[in-house]
Design a protein around this motif. Structure first.
Motif, PDB file in Angstrom:
ATOM      1  N   THR A  55       0.848  -1.191   0.000  1.00 48.38           N
ATOM      2  CA  THR A  55       0.000   0.000   0.000  1.00 48.38           C
ATOM      3  C   THR A  55       0.883   1.239   0.000  1.00 48.38           C
ATOM      4  OG1 THR A  55      -0.083   0.069   2.420  1.00 48.38           O
ATOM      5  CG2 THR A  55      -1.835  -1.158   1.297  1.00 48.38           C
ATOM      6  N   ASP A  56       0.276   2.377  -0.336  1.00 46.41           N
ATOM      7  CA  ASP A  56       0.976   3.647  -0.161  1.00 46.41           C
ATOM      8  C   ASP A  56       1.129   3.935   1.333  1.00 46.41           C
ATOM      9  OD1 ASP A  56       1.106   4.156  -2.879  1.00 46.41           O
ATOM     10  OD2 ASP A  56      -0.718   5.372  -2.911  1.00 46.41           O
ATOM     11  N   LEU A  57       2.184   4.664   1.676  1.00 43.54           N
ATOM     12  CA  LEU A  57       2.365   5.131   3.036  1.00 43.54           C
ATOM     13  C   LEU A  57       2.783   6.596   2.996  1.00 43.54           C
ATOM     14  CD1 LEU A  57       2.256   4.050   5.960  1.00 43.54           C
ATOM     15  CD2 LEU A  57       4.729   3.780   5.834  1.00 43.54           C
ATOM     16  N   PRO A  58       1.990   7.520   3.551  1.00 46.29           N
ATOM     17  CA  PRO A  58       0.665   7.268   4.125  1.00 46.29           C
ATOM     18  C   PRO A  58      -0.332   6.822   3.051  1.00 46.29           C
ATOM     19  CG  PRO A  58       1.092   9.618   3.978  1.00 46.29           C
ATOM     20  CD  PRO A  58       2.362   8.950   3.613  1.00 46.29           C
ATOM     21  N   PRO A  59      -1.411   6.161   3.472  1.00 43.87           N
ATOM     22  CA  PRO A  59      -2.363   5.611   2.503  1.00 43.87           C
ATOM     23  C   PRO A  59      -3.298   6.641   1.886  1.00 43.87           C
ATOM     24  CG  PRO A  59      -3.036   5.085   4.735  1.00 43.87           C
ATOM     25  CD  PRO A  59      -1.699   5.729   4.847  1.00 43.87           C
ATOM     26  N   PHE A  60      -3.321   7.876   2.416  1.00 44.01           N
ATOM     27  CA  PHE A  60      -4.204   8.910   1.877  1.00 44.01           C
ATOM     28  C   PHE A  60      -3.599  10.275   2.185  1.00 44.01           C
ATOM     29  CE2 PHE A  60      -5.717   7.329   5.991  1.00 44.01           C
ATOM     30  CZ  PHE A  60      -5.561   8.454   6.784  1.00 44.01           C
ATOM     31  N   ASP A  61      -4.004  11.292   1.416  1.00 43.35           N
ATOM     32  CA  ASP A  61      -3.586  12.655   1.718  1.00 43.35           C
ATOM     33  C   ASP A  61      -4.121  13.028   3.093  1.00 43.35           C
ATOM     34  OD1 ASP A  61      -2.654  12.596  -0.840  1.00 43.35           O
ATOM     35  OD2 ASP A  61      -4.031  14.107  -1.646  1.00 43.35           O
ATOM     36  N   ASN A  62      -3.257  13.590   3.949  1.00 40.96           N
ATOM     37  CA  ASN A  62      -3.715  13.944   5.285  1.00 40.96           C
ATOM     38  C   ASN A  62      -3.056  15.222   5.777  1.00 40.96           C
ATOM     39  OD1 ASN A  62      -1.380  13.086   7.406  1.00 40.96           O
ATOM     40  ND2 ASN A  62      -1.382  11.711   5.641  1.00 40.96           N
ATOM     41  N   SER A  63      -3.641  15.794   6.806  1.00 42.09           N
ATOM     42  CA  SER A  63      -3.153  17.066   7.326  1.00 42.09           C
ATOM     43  C   SER A  63      -1.922  16.860   8.204  1.00 42.09           C
ATOM     44  CB  SER A  63      -4.247  17.767   8.134  1.00 42.09           C
ATOM     45  OG  SER A  63      -3.750  18.984   8.677  1.00 42.09           O
ATOM     46  N   ALA A  64      -0.928  17.712   8.014  1.00 41.34           N
ATOM     47  CA  ALA A  64       0.292  17.640   8.816  1.00 41.34           C
ATOM     48  C   ALA A  64       0.163  18.396  10.126  1.00 41.34           C
ATOM     49  CB  ALA A  64       1.476  18.180   8.019  1.00 41.34           C
ATOM     50  N   ARG A  74       0.376  16.050   3.850  1.00 43.30           N
ATOM     51  CA  ARG A  74       1.210  14.876   3.593  1.00 43.30           C
ATOM     52  C   ARG A  74       0.511  14.047   2.524  1.00 43.30           C
ATOM     53  NH1 ARG A  74       2.289  14.120   9.878  1.00 43.30           N
ATOM     54  NH2 ARG A  74       0.114  13.441   9.782  1.00 43.30           N
ATOM     55  N   LYS A  75       1.142  13.932   1.374  1.00 39.43           N
ATOM     56  CA  LYS A  75       0.513  13.267   0.238  1.00 39.43           C
ATOM     57  C   LYS A  75       0.554  11.746   0.391  1.00 39.43           C
ATOM     58  CE  LYS A  75      -0.729  15.306  -2.878  1.00 39.43           C
ATOM     59  NZ  LYS A  75      -2.048  15.960  -3.130  1.00 39.43           N
ATOM     60  N   ALA A  76      -0.445  11.087  -0.166  1.00 40.59           N
ATOM     61  CA  ALA A  76      -0.453   9.625  -0.177  1.00 40.59           C
ATOM     62  C   ALA A  76       0.798   9.113  -0.883  1.00 40.59           C
ATOM     63  CB  ALA A  76      -1.705   9.117  -0.891  1.00 40.59           C
ATOM     64  N   GLY A  77       1.479   8.139  -0.266  1.00 41.89           N
ATOM     65  CA  GLY A  77       2.685   7.578  -0.857  1.00 41.89           C
ATOM     66  C   GLY A  77       3.919   8.439  -0.691  1.00 41.89           C
ATOM     67  N   GLU A  78       3.827   9.483   0.133  1.00 47.01           N
ATOM     68  CA  GLU A  78       4.962  10.394   0.316  1.00 47.01           C
ATOM     69  C   GLU A  78       6.154   9.668   0.936  1.00 47.01           C
ATOM     70  OE1 GLU A  78       5.557  14.228   3.082  1.00 47.01           O
ATOM     71  OE2 GLU A  78       4.066  14.510   1.489  1.00 47.01           O
ATOM     72  N   ASP A  79       5.895   8.738   1.861  1.00 45.90           N
ATOM     73  CA  ASP A  79       6.973   7.970   2.474  1.00 45.90           C
ATOM     74  C   ASP A  79       7.420   6.831   1.561  1.00 45.90           C
ATOM     75  OD1 ASP A  79       6.898   9.585   4.717  1.00 45.90           O
ATOM     76  OD2 ASP A  79       5.468   8.288   5.762  1.00 45.90           O
ATOM     77  N   ILE A  80       6.459   6.091   1.037  1.00 45.09           N
ATOM     78  CA  ILE A  80       6.761   5.007   0.099  1.00 45.09           C
ATOM     79  C   ILE A  80       5.489   4.682  -0.681  1.00 45.09           C
ATOM     80  CG2 ILE A  80       6.224   3.154   1.742  1.00 45.09           C
ATOM     81  CD1 ILE A  80       8.562   1.600   0.485  1.00 45.09           C
ATOM     82  N   LYS A  81       5.660   4.353  -1.945  1.00 40.79           N
ATOM     83  CA  LYS A  81       4.510   4.054  -2.798  1.00 40.79           C
ATOM     84  C   LYS A  81       4.313   2.546  -2.927  1.00 40.79           C
ATOM     85  CE  LYS A  81       4.314   8.265  -5.572  1.00 40.79           C
ATOM     86  NZ  LYS A  81       3.004   8.625  -4.968  1.00 40.79           N
ATOM     87  N   HIS A 130      13.579   0.669  11.046  1.00 43.04           N
ATOM     88  CA  HIS A 130      12.788  -0.037  10.025  1.00 43.04           C
ATOM     89  C   HIS A 130      11.435  -0.495  10.566  1.00 43.04           C
ATOM     90  CE1 HIS A 130      16.991  -1.141   8.345  1.00 43.04           C
ATOM     91  NE2 HIS A 130      16.515  -0.109   7.682  1.00 43.04           N
ATOM     92  N   LEU A 131      11.321  -0.647  11.882  1.00 45.99           N
ATOM     93  CA  LEU A 131      10.114  -1.248  12.443  1.00 45.99           C
ATOM     94  C   LEU A 131       8.867  -0.414  12.175  1.00 45.99           C
ATOM     95  CD1 LEU A 131      11.341  -2.649  15.880  1.00 45.99           C
ATOM     96  CD2 LEU A 131      11.177  -3.803  13.667  1.00 45.99           C
ATOM     97  N   GLY A 132       8.984   0.911  12.319  1.00 44.12           N
ATOM     98  CA  GLY A 132       7.825   1.771  12.071  1.00 44.12           C
ATOM     99  C   GLY A 132       7.353   1.682  10.631  1.00 44.12           C
ATOM    100  N   LEU A 133       8.311   1.650   9.696  1.00 45.37           N
ATOM    101  CA  LEU A 133       7.959   1.531   8.274  1.00 45.37           C
ATOM    102  C   LEU A 133       7.220   0.226   8.015  1.00 45.37           C
ATOM    103  CD1 LEU A 133       8.176   2.322   5.266  1.00 45.37           C
ATOM    104  CD2 LEU A 133      10.423   1.229   5.241  1.00 45.37           C
ATOM    105  N   LEU A 134       7.772  -0.889   8.497  1.00 46.05           N
ATOM    106  CA  LEU A 134       7.158  -2.190   8.242  1.00 46.05           C
ATOM    107  C   LEU A 134       5.803  -2.312   8.928  1.00 46.05           C
ATOM    108  CD1 LEU A 134      10.300  -4.506   8.515  1.00 46.05           C
ATOM    109  CD2 LEU A 134       9.203  -3.614   6.456  1.00 46.05           C
ATOM    110  N   ALA A 135       5.690  -1.744  10.130  1.00 41.43           N
ATOM    111  CA  ALA A 135       4.401  -1.776  10.817  1.00 41.43           C
ATOM    112  C   ALA A 135       3.358  -0.976  10.044  1.00 41.43           C
ATOM    113  CB  ALA A 135       4.548  -1.231  12.241  1.00 41.43           C
ATOM    114  N   GLY A 136       3.761   0.180   9.544  1.00 42.13           N
ATOM    115  CA  GLY A 136       2.844   1.011   8.765  1.00 42.13           C
ATOM    116  C   GLY A 136       2.383   0.346   7.492  1.00 42.13           C
ATOM    117  N   LEU A 137       3.194  -0.568   6.967  1.00 43.51           N
ATOM    118  CA  LEU A 137       2.842  -1.290   5.740  1.00 43.51           C
ATOM    119  C   LEU A 137       2.092  -2.589   6.029  1.00 43.51           C
ATOM    120  CD1 LEU A 137       6.167  -0.788   3.749  1.00 43.51           C
ATOM    121  CD2 LEU A 137       3.952   0.289   3.286  1.00 43.51           C
TER     122      LEU A 137
END
Length: 251
Positions: free
Chosen positions: A49-58, A143-150, A166-173
């Protein structure tokens, strides 16, 4: 593991070669993400999935059309009608139109129609009207969808040793389990007729075994829990007996 019988002292390089020649791949396993720290990734981990999965407010503020803020100043603020509030975990069930603003909290999805967020500190709310004291650029504080990783991108490459970062990234995915290489089993055996254990009385001509402790700690830093076989005197037969016993128990 097999015991290598040698007839003479070996150089360091030759000893390394013997060890590497005897080494074999250990295979892979899946472990819980919470137990994966310092383990080595066995295959490329692909973001599903995209991370973040949707456009959201910073930040906390108001979601709006950036074009509505043209010409806004502290003396002559732009006035927008407040039409709703959206908090983290919610989705606004309407489209934001020109001349409207929606109160938004940090992490909340950007409402459809809005393209920017203005900070609370740059506004004033009076009787259902939001006054904006300056121009806002498109995409501000979003914060745009997929800004961290697409989705489809490699999150971690095979061969990466997993670190805390790495743990936060993998947990978010959503990676609840991670394919990793199996850990080796390692035995530490100190050889020397002059050696005694650390807490043994120091007799004439003896020294305490300090190397095993250092090796055990270094192995633990790699995430390997070693087996300490203690000390054996300089007798080939006894050394091989200890090693064969370790092999028998898969140590």
């Amino acid at each position: 593991m097999s015991v290598v019988k040698t007839q003479a002292l070996k150089s360091v390089d030759e000893a390394k070669r013997i060890v590497l020649d005897e080494a074999k791949p250990l295979g892979t396993e899946e472990v819980l993400l919470s137990a994966s720290i310092r383990r080595v990734v066995a295959q490329d981990l692909i973001a599903q999935t995209d991370l973040p999965p949707f456009d959201n407010s910073a930040m906390d503020g108001y979601a709006l059309w950036s074009t509505d803020t043209r010409g806004a100043t502290a003396d002559r603020p732009v006035k927008l009608r407040l039409v709703g509030t959206v908090t983290a975990g919610q989705v606004l069930d309407r489209v934001v139109s020109r001349g409207e603003a929606v109160k938004i909290m940090t992490g909340a999805p950007l409402p459809v129609g809005a393209d920017s967020v203005v900070m609370l500190e740059e506004t004033r709310l009076r009787e259902g009207v939001v006054e904006v004291f300056g121009e806002i650029a498109p995409g501000s504080h979003v914060r745009k969808a997929g800004e961290d990783i697409k989705a489809g991108a490699i999150a971690l490459k095979a061969g990466t040793r997993i670190q805390l970062t790495h743990l936060g990234l993998l947990a978010g995915l959503g990676c609840a389990q991670v394919p990793v290489f199996r850990l080796p089993t390692v035995a530490v055996l100190a050889t020397g007729s002059e050696l005694v254990e650390i807490d043994d009385p120091l007799e004439p001509g003896k020294i305490r075994n300090s190397n095993s402790l250092v090796l055990v700690v270094l192995l633990r830093r790699l995430g390997i829990e070693p087996t300490d076989l203690g000390v054996v005197v300089d007798e080939r037969k006894l050394i091989h007996q200890q090693l064969e016993e370790a092999v028998k128990h898969d140590v």
